[in-house]
Design a protein around this motif. Sequence first.
Motif, mmCIF file in Angstrom:
data_model
loop_
_atom_site.group_PDB
_atom_site.id
_atom_site.type_symbol
_atom_site.label_atom_id
_atom_site.label_comp_id
_atom_site.label_asym_id
_atom_site.label_seq_id
_atom_site.Cartn_x
_atom_site.Cartn_y
_atom_site.Cartn_z
ATOM 1 N N CYS A 115 57.147 30.999 31.761
ATOM 2 C CA CYS A 115 57.001 31.291 33.455
ATOM 3 C C CYS A 115 55.810 31.542 33.804
ATOM 4 C CB CYS A 115 58.011 32.466 33.746
ATOM 5 S SG CYS A 115 57.864 32.740 35.479
ATOM 6 N N SER B 266 61.509 34.813 47.113
ATOM 7 C CA SER B 266 61.619 34.229 45.867
ATOM 8 C C SER B 266 60.804 34.928 44.839
ATOM 9 C CB SER B 266 61.750 32.881 45.867
ATOM 10 O OG SER B 266 60.468 32.231 46.164
ATOM 11 N N THR C 22 60.242 27.613 35.330
ATOM 12 C CA THR C 22 61.276 27.128 34.248
ATOM 13 C C THR C 22 60.423 26.565 33.037
ATOM 14 O OG1 THR C 22 61.278 25.032 35.247
ATOM 15 C CG2 THR C 22 63.143 26.552 35.699
ATOM 16 N N CYS D 280 61.798 36.089 35.081
ATOM 17 C CA CYS D 280 61.705 34.797 34.200
ATOM 18 C C CYS D 280 61.049 35.213 32.851
ATOM 19 C CB CYS D 280 60.811 34.087 35.154
ATOM 20 S SG CYS D 280 58.886 34.619 35.462
ATOM 21 N N LEU E 241 57.651 25.173 42.654
ATOM 22 C CA LEU E 241 57.672 26.387 42.212
ATOM 23 C C LEU E 241 58.825 26.491 41.140
ATOM 24 C CD1 LEU E 241 58.078 29.669 42.898
ATOM 25 C CD2 LEU E 241 59.680 28.869 44.586
ATOM 26 N N ASN E 242 59.648 25.602 41.283
ATOM 27 C CA ASN E 242 60.729 25.382 40.301
ATOM 28 C C ASN E 242 59.888 25.257 38.761
ATOM 29 O OD1 ASN E 242 63.200 25.279 38.961
ATOM 30 N ND2 ASN E 242 63.405 23.086 39.499
ATOM 31 N N ALA F 65 53.752 29.990 40.481
ATOM 32 C CA ALA F 65 54.729 30.335 41.444
ATOM 33 C C ALA F 65 54.176 30.769 42.845
ATOM 34 C CB ALA F 65 55.992 31.238 41.021
ATOM 35 N N GLY G 254 58.765 23.496 46.766
ATOM 36 C CA GLY G 254 59.904 24.038 46.051
ATOM 37 C C GLY G 254 59.820 23.333 44.541
ATOM 38 N N VAL G 255 59.467 22.260 44.628
ATOM 39 C CA VAL G 255 59.449 21.473 43.087
ATOM 40 C C VAL G 255 58.436 22.054 42.371
ATOM 41 C CG1 VAL G 255 59.048 19.329 42.133
ATOM 42 C CG2 VAL G 255 60.447 19.267 43.914
#
Length: 120
Positions: free
Chosen positions: A56, A44, A120, A51, A115-116, A61, A112-113
Amino acid sequence: MTQSSCPAPLPRRSVSGVDLAVSITALVLTVAMIATAAVLGFFSLAFLDHCPPESCSEEGAVDAVFNAVLIAAAIGAAGLVVTIVQLARRRRGWPFAASTFGLCLVTFVLGGVALNMAVT
């Protein structure tokens, strides 16, 4: 002649086959989950070029992926050691192996949260 007053050693309790099977399965699944999450996380990161720069954070990340993988690896190693020690002591090991799997899963969900939120 006098006899020694040492008590006879207690018989060692055997490890349950089900306990051993569940412990090994949980630890193998934990290792597989860590490896899969590491590959997917690094994959990913390879596609961060799309992004938007104003929202971003590439550094965020990268930090999210690396921290999640490192923390999960540390949890996995600790869980492996504790489970082996418990099994060597002829005690239940499956709760520790299952907890290791669960903690690693929670770590990857939180990673994952993070990273999201970073992209975003």
